[in-house]
Design a protein around this motif. Sequence first.
Motif, PDB file in Angstrom:
ATOM      1  N   MET A   1       0.831  -1.181   0.000  1.00 40.22           N
ATOM      2  CA  MET A   1       0.000   0.000   0.000  1.00 40.22           C
ATOM      3  C   MET A   1       0.876   1.245   0.000  1.00 40.22           C
ATOM      4  O   MET A   1       1.921   1.273   0.619  1.00 40.22           O
ATOM      5  CB  MET A   1      -0.886   0.046   1.235  1.00 40.22           C
ATOM      6  CG  MET A   1      -2.034  -0.894   1.244  1.00 40.22           C
ATOM      7  SD  MET A   1      -3.068  -0.487   2.648  1.00 40.22           S
ATOM      8  CE  MET A   1      -4.625  -0.638   1.872  1.00 40.22           C
ATOM      9  N   THR A   2       0.373   2.240  -0.643  1.00 44.01           N
ATOM     10  CA  THR A   2       1.103   3.499  -0.655  1.00 44.01           C
ATOM     11  C   THR A   2       0.715   4.337   0.557  1.00 44.01           C
ATOM     12  O   THR A   2      -0.299   4.095   1.219  1.00 44.01           O
ATOM     13  CB  THR A   2       0.800   4.294  -1.938  1.00 44.01           C
ATOM     14  OG1 THR A   2      -0.583   4.639  -1.938  1.00 44.01           O
ATOM     15  CG2 THR A   2       1.142   3.497  -3.178  1.00 44.01           C
ATOM     16  N   ARG A   3       1.528   5.323   0.821  1.00 47.92           N
ATOM     17  CA  ARG A   3       1.272   6.206   1.967  1.00 47.92           C
ATOM     18  C   ARG A   3      -0.035   6.964   1.801  1.00 47.92           C
ATOM     19  O   ARG A   3      -0.757   7.189   2.767  1.00 47.92           O
ATOM     20  CB  ARG A   3       2.441   7.161   2.124  1.00 47.92           C
ATOM     21  CG  ARG A   3       2.333   8.033   3.346  1.00 47.92           C
ATOM     22  CD  ARG A   3       3.607   8.834   3.538  1.00 47.92           C
ATOM     23  NE  ARG A   3       3.518   9.704   4.665  1.00 47.92           N
ATOM     24  CZ  ARG A   3       3.758   9.369   5.934  1.00 47.92           C
ATOM     25  NH1 ARG A   3       4.089   8.126   6.195  1.00 47.92           N
ATOM     26  NH2 ARG A   3       3.664  10.234   6.901  1.00 47.92           N
ATOM     27  N   GLU A   4      -0.366   7.349   0.561  1.00 48.90           N
ATOM     28  CA  GLU A   4      -1.604   8.094   0.329  1.00 48.90           C
ATOM     29  C   GLU A   4      -2.831   7.245   0.645  1.00 48.90           C
ATOM     30  O   GLU A   4      -3.810   7.729   1.222  1.00 48.90           O
ATOM     31  CB  GLU A   4      -1.671   8.584  -1.119  1.00 48.90           C
ATOM     32  CG  GLU A   4      -0.671   9.659  -1.479  1.00 48.90           C
ATOM     33  CD  GLU A   4       0.731   9.098  -1.754  1.00 48.90           C
ATOM     34  OE1 GLU A   4       0.840   7.925  -2.165  1.00 48.90           O
ATOM     35  OE2 GLU A   4       1.700   9.820  -1.526  1.00 48.90           O
ATOM     36  N   THR A  86       6.532   0.413   8.500  1.00 50.36           N
ATOM     37  CA  THR A  86       7.018   0.141   7.155  1.00 50.36           C
ATOM     38  C   THR A  86       8.021   1.233   6.776  1.00 50.36           C
ATOM     39  O   THR A  86       7.655   2.398   6.645  1.00 50.36           O
ATOM     40  CB  THR A  86       5.856   0.112   6.162  1.00 50.36           C
ATOM     41  OG1 THR A  86       4.855  -0.798   6.648  1.00 50.36           O
ATOM     42  CG2 THR A  86       6.328  -0.332   4.786  1.00 50.36           C
ATOM     43  N   PRO A  87       9.293   0.851   6.561  1.00 56.55           N
ATOM     44  CA  PRO A  87      10.324   1.877   6.285  1.00 56.55           C
ATOM     45  C   PRO A  87      10.110   2.654   5.005  1.00 56.55           C
ATOM     46  O   PRO A  87      10.413   3.839   4.943  1.00 56.55           O
ATOM     47  CB  PRO A  87      11.623   1.080   6.215  1.00 56.55           C
ATOM     48  CG  PRO A  87      11.312  -0.286   6.666  1.00 56.55           C
ATOM     49  CD  PRO A  87       9.845  -0.467   6.656  1.00 56.55           C
ATOM     50  N   GLU A  88       9.596   2.024   3.967  1.00 60.94           N
ATOM     51  CA  GLU A  88       9.431   2.730   2.695  1.00 60.94           C
ATOM     52  C   GLU A  88       8.262   3.716   2.702  1.00 60.94           C
ATOM     53  O   GLU A  88       8.126   4.516   1.771  1.00 60.94           O
ATOM     54  CB  GLU A  88       9.276   1.758   1.529  1.00 60.94           C
ATOM     55  CG  GLU A  88       8.069   0.856   1.593  1.00 60.94           C
ATOM     56  CD  GLU A  88       8.347  -0.474   2.275  1.00 60.94           C
ATOM     57  OE1 GLU A  88       7.423  -1.288   2.303  1.00 60.94           O
ATOM     58  OE2 GLU A  88       9.436  -0.708   2.777  1.00 60.94           O
ATOM     59  N   LEU A  89       7.426   3.683   3.720  1.00 63.15           N
ATOM     60  CA  LEU A  89       6.304   4.611   3.807  1.00 63.15           C
ATOM     61  C   LEU A  89       6.640   5.857   4.617  1.00 63.15           C
ATOM     62  O   LEU A  89       5.854   6.793   4.641  1.00 63.15           O
ATOM     63  CB  LEU A  89       5.079   3.925   4.422  1.00 63.15           C
ATOM     64  CG  LEU A  89       4.458   2.809   3.596  1.00 63.15           C
ATOM     65  CD1 LEU A  89       3.300   2.194   4.369  1.00 63.15           C
ATOM     66  CD2 LEU A  89       3.997   3.299   2.262  1.00 63.15           C
TER      67      LEU A  89
END
Length: 90
Positions: A1-4, A86-89
């Motif tokens: 999932m994306t941050r948005e 989640t590090p990438e978010l």
Amino acid sequence: MTREKLNGLIIFSITITVIGFVLLFFSVSFGTSLAENWLFQRGEADTAMYLIIIESYIQNFIVAGGVLFGIGLATMTIFYYKILSTPELK
């Protein structure tokens, strides 16, 4: 999932939580209002029956508010934890 998407879900869960909170704390006025409307449509009723109707409407709002409030808090906590873990978010 994306941050948005996660931010959108958090906003949705905050909305559900606020609706549940409002239903919980205004359940008496909502229930009384609906019971008065029921009495107005009926024309007349026994006092005991009227009190039962008031209590049942109030209990319905309390249960619905509690369920919405609990679901909203749980989902908000889960999605917020997902964003933080989640590090990438970040």
